[in-house]
Design an enzyme around this catalytic site. Structure first.
Site, PDB file in Angstrom:
ATOM      1  CD  GLU A 114      32.483  -0.265 -27.366  1.00  0.00           C
ATOM      2  OE1 GLU A 114      32.555   0.985 -27.469  1.00  0.00           O
ATOM      3  OE2 GLU A 114      33.418  -1.015 -27.638  1.00  0.00           O
ATOM      4  CD  GLU A 134      32.472   2.791 -31.343  1.00  0.00           C
ATOM      5  OE1 GLU A 134      31.536   2.319 -32.017  1.00  0.00           O
ATOM      6  OE2 GLU A 134      32.503   2.733 -30.099  1.00  0.00           O
TER       7      GLU A 134
HETATM    8  N1  COA Z   1      31.001  13.649 -27.615  1.00  0.00           N
HETATM    9  C1  COA Z   1      30.957  14.952 -27.323  1.00  0.00           C
HETATM   10  N2  COA Z   1      29.818  15.681 -27.335  1.00  0.00           N
HETATM   11  C2  COA Z   1      28.676  15.031 -27.648  1.00  0.00           C
HETATM   12  C3  COA Z   1      28.659  13.679 -27.964  1.00  0.00           C
HETATM   13  C4  COA Z   1      29.886  12.964 -27.938  1.00  0.00           C
HETATM   14  N3  COA Z   1      29.959  11.645 -28.200  1.00  0.00           N
HETATM   15  N4  COA Z   1      27.385  13.307 -28.239  1.00  0.00           N
HETATM   16  C5  COA Z   1      26.632  14.420 -28.095  1.00  0.00           C
HETATM   17  N5  COA Z   1      27.410  15.458 -27.740  1.00  0.00           N
HETATM   18  C6  COA Z   1      26.982  16.837 -27.464  1.00  0.00           C
HETATM   19  C7  COA Z   1      26.626  17.570 -28.741  1.00  0.00           C
HETATM   20  O1  COA Z   1      27.803  18.113 -29.343  1.00  0.00           O
HETATM   21  C8  COA Z   1      25.675  18.639 -28.215  1.00  0.00           C
HETATM   22  O2  COA Z   1      26.456  19.661 -27.624  1.00  0.00           O
HETATM   23  P1  COA Z   1      26.076  21.227 -27.893  1.00  0.00           P
HETATM   24  O3  COA Z   1      24.695  21.380 -27.270  1.00  0.00           O
HETATM   25  O4  COA Z   1      27.136  21.977 -27.193  1.00  0.00           O
HETATM   26  O5  COA Z   1      26.047  21.401 -29.378  1.00  0.00           O
HETATM   27  C9  COA Z   1      24.960  17.926 -27.074  1.00  0.00           C
HETATM   28  O6  COA Z   1      25.767  16.796 -26.739  1.00  0.00           O
HETATM   29  C10 COA Z   1      23.583  17.419 -27.477  1.00  0.00           C
HETATM   30  O7  COA Z   1      23.740  16.638 -28.646  1.00  0.00           O
HETATM   31  P2  COA Z   1      22.912  16.892 -29.990  1.00  0.00           P
HETATM   32  O8  COA Z   1      23.722  16.383 -31.136  1.00  0.00           O
HETATM   33  O9  COA Z   1      22.467  18.315 -30.062  1.00  0.00           O
HETATM   34  O10 COA Z   1      21.644  15.973 -29.724  1.00  0.00           O
HETATM   35  P3  COA Z   1      20.749  15.253 -30.804  1.00  0.00           P
HETATM   36  O11 COA Z   1      19.600  14.688 -30.062  1.00  0.00           O
HETATM   37  O12 COA Z   1      20.465  16.155 -31.957  1.00  0.00           O
HETATM   38  O13 COA Z   1      21.658  14.054 -31.385  1.00  0.00           O
HETATM   39  C11 COA Z   1      23.149  12.156 -31.181  1.00  0.00           C
HETATM   40  C12 COA Z   1      22.054  13.028 -30.517  1.00  0.00           C
HETATM   41  C13 COA Z   1      23.588  11.143 -30.134  1.00  0.00           C
HETATM   42  C14 COA Z   1      22.574  11.447 -32.415  1.00  0.00           C
HETATM   43  C15 COA Z   1      24.318  13.058 -31.613  1.00  0.00           C
HETATM   44  O14 COA Z   1      24.663  13.911 -30.535  1.00  0.00           O
HETATM   45  C16 COA Z   1      25.536  12.283 -32.016  1.00  0.00           C
HETATM   46  O15 COA Z   1      25.596  11.745 -33.105  1.00  0.00           O
HETATM   47  N6  COA Z   1      26.557  12.231 -31.123  1.00  0.00           N
HETATM   48  C17 COA Z   1      27.809  11.587 -31.388  1.00  0.00           C
HETATM   49  C18 COA Z   1      27.683  10.100 -31.168  1.00  0.00           C
HETATM   50  C19 COA Z   1      29.022   9.452 -31.430  1.00  0.00           C
HETATM   51  O16 COA Z   1      29.483   9.433 -32.544  1.00  0.00           O
HETATM   52  N7  COA Z   1      29.656   8.947 -30.366  1.00  0.00           N
HETATM   53  C20 COA Z   1      31.020   8.521 -30.420  1.00  0.00           C
HETATM   54  C21 COA Z   1      31.085   7.065 -30.504  1.00  0.00           C
HETATM   55  S1  COA Z   1      32.763   6.561 -30.765  1.00  0.00           S
END
Ligand code: COA
Length: 241
Positions: A114, A134
């Site tokens: 966004e 979301e």
């Molecule tokens: N809020 C808080 N922490 C987040 C985050 C978020 N939106 N997105 C990623 N992180 C953190 C993970 O918890 C992880 O932390 P850790 O190493 O302490 O476990 C770190 O960032 C790396 O993320 P990871 O999930 O291991 O990487 P990945 O490459 O396997 O996956 C994503 C990447 C983006 C697919 C996955 O992190 C994800 O789905 N994140 C959430 C996205 C989301 O829903 N955003 C909110 C939108 S409202």
């Protein structure tokens, strides 16, 4: 500008670069980052020497959206509502009267996507992925995505992205014109800088008036938009006389 912990803000030759800097959590946006973005956006807005803003992300992603570790906690919910009421960060970015460029690589999810949509120009690295997850978390986009995405790409495709939460890759984002350009990952910052340099060389008032005409005009009827354009054009001409 010093004193920030979650972002970096630097300025050079009229170009301001704001880098989201929580790479350990893929630049997830917590309340502190939103506070610091508010201060940095205002600093950019009020600085006559800062002519173009580039937004970018440190580490492997642009931004994975709101910090989900803040979700579901009552104080955070109240805090978020209060912060949003007092400081409309996204409106400040959208109505910035200077050009803004998002340089996106890796994940741009939720508020990350966004934020890029609120910029005037978007250049993506070939590894970029855009999505609004979301709804899959029980929320709706809250940084303007339900409005900006269908104004940027075909509304039906925007609806699909918002309801499913499924991300799209850089190639698809370019096909839909969600981004203006796609470049190899190692050329991303150079491409954004080159674009910014082009804009720094333009008349800042002409840029400002043209941007205002487009952004505010989108909320108007065609007749009112044309009148708005004429008024802005006359005002710009008058300042030259
Ligand atoms: N809020 C808080 N922490 C987040 C985050 C978020 N939106 N997105 C990623 N992180 C953190 C993970 O918890 C992880 O932390 P850790 O190493 O302490 O476990 C770190 O960032 C790396 O993320 P990871 O999930 O291991 O990487 P990945 O490459 O396997 O996956 C994503 C990447 C983006 C697919 C996955 O992190 C994800 O789905 N994140 C959430 C996205 C989301 O829903 N955003 C909110 C939108 S409202």
């Amino acid at each position: 500008m010093n004193g920030f912990e979650t972002i970096l803000y630097e300025k050079e030759g009229g170009i301001a670069r704001l880098t989201l800097n929580r790479p350990e959590v893929l630049n997830a946006q917590n309340l502190q980052m939103r506070d610091e973005l508010w201060d940095a956006f205002q600093a950019f807005r009020d600085d006559p020497d800062a002519r173009v803003l580039i937004l970018r992300g440190e580490g492997s992603a642009f931004s994975a959206g709101a910090d989900i570790s803040d979700f579901g906690t009552a104080p955070s919910y109240v805090e978020s509502r209060r912060a949003r009421h007092e400081r409309d960060l996204w409106d400040l970015l959208l109505h910035m009267r200077k050009p803004t460029i998002a340089a996106v690589h890796g994940y741009a999810l939720g508020a990350g996507c966004e934020m890029a949509l609120l910029c005037d120009l978007r250049v993506a690295a070939d590894d970029a992925r855009f999505g609004l997850p979301e709804v899959s978390l029980g929320y709706i986009p809250s940084a303007g995505g339900t409005q900006t995405l269908p104004r940027t790409i075909p509304p039906g495709v925007a609806m699909q992205m918002i309801l499913t939460g499924d991300p799209i890759d850089a190639r698809e984002a370019y096909r839909l014109r969600l981004v203006h350009r796609v470049v190899p990952r190692d050329e991303l910052h150079g491409a954004a800088d080159a674009w910014a340099q082009t804009l720094v060389e333009r008349d800042p008032r002409a840029l400002s008036y043209a941007k205002d005409a487009v952004v505010r005009g989108l909320d108007l009827s065609l007749a009112d938009g044309l009148a708005f354009e004429a008024a802005l054009g006359a005002r710009l001409a008058a300042t030259r006389a």
